[in-house]
Design a protein around this motif. Structure first.
Motif, PDB file in Angstrom:
ATOM      1  N   GLN A  37     -11.331  -5.952  -0.896  1.00 33.81           N
ATOM      2  CA  GLN A  37      -9.967  -5.787  -0.116  1.00 33.81           C
ATOM      3  C   GLN A  37      -8.925  -5.512  -0.856  1.00 33.81           C
ATOM      4  N   HIS A  38      -8.895  -5.683  -2.150  1.00 35.46           N
ATOM      5  CA  HIS A  38      -7.860  -5.315  -3.018  1.00 35.46           C
ATOM      6  C   HIS A  38      -7.861  -3.891  -3.420  1.00 35.46           C
ATOM      7  N   VAL A  55       0.318  -6.441   2.073  1.00 42.17           N
ATOM      8  CA  VAL A  55      -0.489  -5.282   2.299  1.00 42.17           C
ATOM      9  C   VAL A  55       0.337  -3.977   1.963  1.00 42.17           C
ATOM     10  N   TYR A  82      -7.392  -5.997   8.057  1.00 41.61           N
ATOM     11  CA  TYR A  82      -6.007  -5.557   7.541  1.00 41.61           C
ATOM     12  C   TYR A  82      -5.656  -4.190   7.684  1.00 41.61           C
ATOM     13  N   VAL A 112      -5.078  -1.987   2.093  1.00 42.37           N
ATOM     14  CA  VAL A 112      -5.527  -3.082   0.661  1.00 42.37           C
ATOM     15  C   VAL A 112      -4.510  -3.969   0.549  1.00 42.37           C
ATOM     16  N   VAL A 113      -5.042  -5.203   0.332  1.00 41.84           N
ATOM     17  CA  VAL A 113      -4.365  -6.619   0.195  1.00 41.84           C
ATOM     18  C   VAL A 113      -4.093  -6.859  -1.238  1.00 41.84           C
ATOM     19  N   ALA A 139     -10.700  -3.593   3.438  1.00 42.37           N
ATOM     20  CA  ALA A 139      -9.667  -4.255   3.867  1.00 42.37           C
ATOM     21  C   ALA A 139      -9.680  -4.027   5.336  1.00 42.37           C
TER      22      ALA A 139
END
Length: 149
Positions: free
Chosen positions: A38-39, A98, A50, A53-54, A45
């Motif tokens: 997710q990063h 985000v 989300y 990207v987080v 993500a």
């Protein structure tokens, strides 16, 4: 000049909006070894709910730094960067940061505790999104050494 104890209670002007970029989040994630999908992967993500990207939790320091620069630039602070150590950091999140967020931060000095020739300065940065909703509160303690005689 020693650290100005009258800083306690001072609130600085809100920062200019900071647009969180996808590549900045990816770069920061690599730098801190936050390798969860997710990063770095927008598809991963989105699969987690989300919009993009987080950012890793410590990314808030990027925005908080804008407020700490205001403190360091204050001519009456008595704080000299060359005698300053970042001693403690805490974050309290309402939601993750985000990519695509536009964030504003405002700094307030909550404590100046003198010790010897130096002081510990506690500051709180409230970070909000474009709608004014709270995202994260970042609390820092700076250790300021005293001047050498």
């Amino acid at each position: 000049m020693s650290v100005n104890t009258e800083l306690v209670g001072r609130a600085f002007a809100p920062t200019e909006p900071y647009l969180v970029g996808r590549e900045k989040v990816r770069e920061f994630s690599r730098a801190v070894f936050a390798d969860d999908p997710q990063h770095v992967d927008p598809t991963a993500a989105r699969a987690m709910g989300y919009p993009d990207v987080v950012a890793p939790p410590t990314f808030a320091m990027v925005i908080q730094d804008l407020t700490l620069q205001q403190l360091l630039a204050a001519p009456d602070s008595g704080i000299a960067l060359e005698r300053t150590v970042h001693a403690e950091q805490r974050f309290r999140y309402t939601r993750p940061i985000v990519a695509g967020d536009e964030l504003v931060a405002q700094l307030q000095i909550t404590n100046v505790r003198p010790f010897g020739k130096g002081a510990m300065v506690t500051s709180v940065s409230e970070i909000t999104d474009a709608a004014g909703a709270h995202v994260v509160t970042a609390t820092s303690i700076l250790l300021i050494g005293g001047e050498v005689a």
